[in-house]
Enzyme design. Structure first.
Site, PDB file in Angstrom:
ATOM      1  N   GLY A   7       0.805  -1.105  -0.089  1.00 35.20           N
ATOM      2  CA  GLY A   7      -0.154  -0.063  -0.048  1.00 35.20           C
ATOM      3  C   GLY A   7       0.846   1.444  -0.106  1.00 35.20           C
ATOM      4  O   GLY A   7       0.434   2.103   0.333  1.00 35.20           O
ATOM      5  N   THR A 124      -8.841  -0.335  11.957  1.00 34.15           N
ATOM      6  CA  THR A 124      -9.457   0.791  11.736  1.00 34.15           C
ATOM      7  C   THR A 124     -10.446   1.320  12.789  1.00 34.15           C
ATOM      8  O   THR A 124     -11.030   0.417  13.437  1.00 34.15           O
ATOM      9  CB  THR A 124     -10.219   1.042  10.227  1.00 34.15           C
ATOM     10  OG1 THR A 124     -11.017   2.284  10.298  1.00 34.15           O
ATOM     11  CG2 THR A 124     -10.659  -0.047   9.987  1.00 34.15           C
ATOM     12  N   GLU A 126     -13.355   2.187  12.107  1.00 32.92           N
ATOM     13  CA  GLU A 126     -14.424   1.904  11.744  1.00 32.92           C
ATOM     14  C   GLU A 126     -15.042   0.541  12.135  1.00 32.92           C
ATOM     15  O   GLU A 126     -16.215   0.154  12.102  1.00 32.92           O
ATOM     16  CB  GLU A 126     -14.519   1.727  10.102  1.00 32.92           C
ATOM     17  CG  GLU A 126     -14.680   2.872   9.238  1.00 32.92           C
ATOM     18  CD  GLU A 126     -16.109   3.509   9.221  1.00 32.92           C
ATOM     19  OE1 GLU A 126     -16.993   2.619   8.824  1.00 32.92           O
ATOM     20  OE2 GLU A 126     -16.336   4.703   9.534  1.00 32.92           O
ATOM     21  N   TYR A 150     -16.487  -2.825   4.436  1.00 34.37           N
ATOM     22  CA  TYR A 150     -15.127  -2.415   4.833  1.00 34.37           C
ATOM     23  C   TYR A 150     -14.810  -2.884   6.242  1.00 34.37           C
ATOM     24  O   TYR A 150     -13.762  -3.632   6.388  1.00 34.37           O
ATOM     25  CB  TYR A 150     -15.078  -1.064   4.575  1.00 34.37           C
ATOM     26  CG  TYR A 150     -13.687  -0.462   5.239  1.00 34.37           C
ATOM     27  CD1 TYR A 150     -12.488  -0.399   4.333  1.00 34.37           C
ATOM     28  CD2 TYR A 150     -13.656   0.445   6.095  1.00 34.37           C
ATOM     29  CE1 TYR A 150     -11.406   0.026   4.907  1.00 34.37           C
ATOM     30  CE2 TYR A 150     -12.551   0.963   6.634  1.00 34.37           C
ATOM     31  CZ  TYR A 150     -11.379   0.694   6.196  1.00 34.37           C
ATOM     32  OH  TYR A 150     -10.040   1.083   6.533  1.00 34.37           O
ATOM     33  N   LYS A 154     -11.979  -5.571   7.652  1.00 29.00           N
ATOM     34  CA  LYS A 154     -11.125  -5.058   8.503  1.00 29.00           C
ATOM     35  C   LYS A 154     -10.804  -5.875   9.976  1.00 29.00           C
ATOM     36  O   LYS A 154      -9.750  -5.972  10.309  1.00 29.00           O
ATOM     37  CB  LYS A 154     -10.961  -3.368   8.584  1.00 29.00           C
ATOM     38  CG  LYS A 154     -10.483  -2.707   7.621  1.00 29.00           C
ATOM     39  CD  LYS A 154      -8.958  -2.594   7.444  1.00 29.00           C
ATOM     40  CE  LYS A 154      -8.423  -1.748   6.390  1.00 29.00           C
ATOM     41  NZ  LYS A 154      -6.879  -1.747   6.075  1.00 29.00           N
ATOM     42  N   ARG A 185      -4.158  13.318   0.826  1.00 29.05           N
ATOM     43  CA  ARG A 185      -5.597  12.407   1.399  1.00 29.05           C
ATOM     44  C   ARG A 185      -6.443  12.134  -0.234  1.00 29.05           C
ATOM     45  O   ARG A 185      -6.531  13.293  -0.926  1.00 29.05           O
ATOM     46  CB  ARG A 185      -6.443  13.313   2.124  1.00 29.05           C
ATOM     47  CG  ARG A 185      -7.779  12.258   2.384  1.00 29.05           C
ATOM     48  CD  ARG A 185      -7.589  10.981   3.271  1.00 29.05           C
ATOM     49  NE  ARG A 185      -8.446  10.840   4.143  1.00 29.05           N
ATOM     50  CZ  ARG A 185      -8.751   9.448   4.500  1.00 29.05           C
ATOM     51  NH1 ARG A 185      -8.205   8.350   3.695  1.00 29.05           N
ATOM     52  NH2 ARG A 185      -9.501   9.337   5.555  1.00 29.05           N
TER      53      ARG A 185
END
Ligand code: NAP
Ligand code: G4F
Length: 356
Positions: A7, A124, A126, A150, A154, A185
């Site tokens: 990444g 994350t 999230e 997502y 994760k 970003r």
């Protein structure tokens, strides 16, 4: 020391590469083959003798395991992801492959071929989803209640990291990072979508050589003096969602520190302050001298999600106490840097030219 970054072409990958090179590492970045240039965040590093790129894709175990076996790294950072939450509702299978199976491919490759390498996984906030402790914070012990494909992918990866640590004794840890933004970003995330729009609007007003006295008509178009000179309004979804927003260069320092400990552990990385999307918009407009921004923004159902995470607010006390990490850059300073950057560099390094 040698580090592999999966990444590497993303926001965090570029900052982490810079940090590790400053510390004297050899950095091997893994990037996906693309038909267009995807290394624009790394242009300034491409001539560095300690920095190299290898083509690879985390969904391909053969590829990942060959890279790990050939490179024999000291540290492996997995930042690779389909990282856009809204996109994960439209591409749930792809998101699962990259965000859940990808980390498994790397963990298993490290276990088989480079057991002593330390592994960092980009978890994350999230994953907390709807869950908040009674005192209004989310921390390492808060229950996970993911709200998107997502977050589920994760969370699967997060548990795999724990299992590889506990079952095999690998040095494997996850940073539970809350939202972090920067001049680099991606342009589909709400922060950058706002700062790019504000900057382009400011530049457009300057080109028109007019102060901000725009006419705003019912077709969601802003026109300055002449009906042919128009600028589309900023279209956004849920303005009431709250996020704990920090600055990405501060956050990549936490990733590195997490791999320098005696024992691998997971840490929440956040600022401890939560703000709404509306707050972000207000502060971004403030930097270009506009106080009355409401008529310039359209709330568009297209940008609402099938399920939303309404509130994120991180408690980073464990990281502060145990690894000495704290955020360094204030929210206002971060927004200012983003707006200024977008005013001055509107044509540079565009990953995406449309405001979606
Ligand atoms: P980003 O800018 O979207 O970067 C994601 C990176 O993953 C890009 O380099 C992308 O490559 C790469 N990638 C995607 N699919 C891949 C695949 N199949 N194989 C190999 N590489 C692949 O994300 P970021 O903001 O830097 O975030 C870094 C990581 O932290 C992500 O895992 C994200 O989910 C997680 N995270 C981010 C935040 C945040 O607020 N930024 C917060 C918590 C966690 P291309 O350039 O080719 O697309
Ligand atoms: O900027 P966002 O798309 O980021 P989100 O969904 O919080 O995810 C980011 O942070 C996570 C960490 O918490 C990372 F794991 C993840 O990879 C990513 O980096 O949206 C922020 C909020 C949401 O509530 C969204 O509904 O902004 C709201 N929003 C309102 N209008 C919008 C828009 N989001 C986007 N992307 N675009 C809009 O027009």
């Amino acid at each position: 020391m040698k580090a592999i970054i999966f990444g590497v072409t993303g926001q965090d990958g570029s900052y982490l590469s810079e940090l590790l090179l400053e510390k004297g590492y050899k950095v091997v970045g893994v990037n996906r083959r693309a038909s267009t240039n995807n290394t624009c965040r790394l242009e300034h590093l491409l001539d560095n003798k300690d920095f190299s790129l290898i083509e690879g894709d985390v969904t391909d175990f053969i590829n990942v395991s060959s890279i790990i076996n050939d490179q024999q790294p000291d540290e492996v950072y997995n930042l690779a992801a389909q990282s856009h939450v809204a996109t994960s509702f439209n591409e749930p299978v792809h998101t699962w492959r990259v965000d859940a199976e990808g980390p498994l491919n790397i963990l298993e490759s490290v276990r088989r071929y480079s057991f002593n390498a330390k592994f960092y996984q980009a978890s994350t906030s999230e994953m907390f989803g709807k869950s908040v402790d009674q005192d209004g914070y989310q921390r390492e012990t808060t229950q996970f209640e993911p709200q998107s494909p997502y977050a589920i992918a994760k969370l699967a990866a997060h548990h795999k990291v724990r299992i590889y640590r506990e079952a095999y004794g690998m040095y494997a840890c996850s940073g539970i990072l809350f939202n972090h933004e920067s001049e680099r970003r991606g342009e589909k995330f709400v922060s950058r979508k706002i700062t790019k729009w504000v900057a382009e609007f400011k530049n457009w007003l300057n080109d028109e050589n007019k102060p901000f006295d725009a006419q705003i008509d019912q077709d969601n178009i802003i026109s300055v003096m002449h009906p042919d000179r128009t600028f589309p309004k900023l279209r956004l979804g849920n303005l009431d969602a709250a996020r704990d927003w920090g600055y990405a260069p501060d956050y990549v320092k936490a990733m590195w520190v997490m791999l320098q400990q005696e024992q691998a552990e997971d840490y929440v990385i956040a600022t401890g302050t939560s703000r709404t999307v509306r707050d972000f918009i207000r502060i971004a407009f403030d930097f270009i001298g506009i106080k009355e921004w409401e008529n310039l923004v359209v709330v568009d159902p297209e940008f609402y999600r099938p399920a939303e995470v309404e509130f994120l607010h991180g408690d980073y006390n464990k990281a502060k106490a145990e690894i000495g990490w704290s955020p360094e850059t204030s929210f206002n300073e971060m927004v200012k840097r983003m707006v200024e950057h977008d005013i001055n560099n509107s044509k540079k390094c565009q990953q995406n030219t449309t405001l979606t």
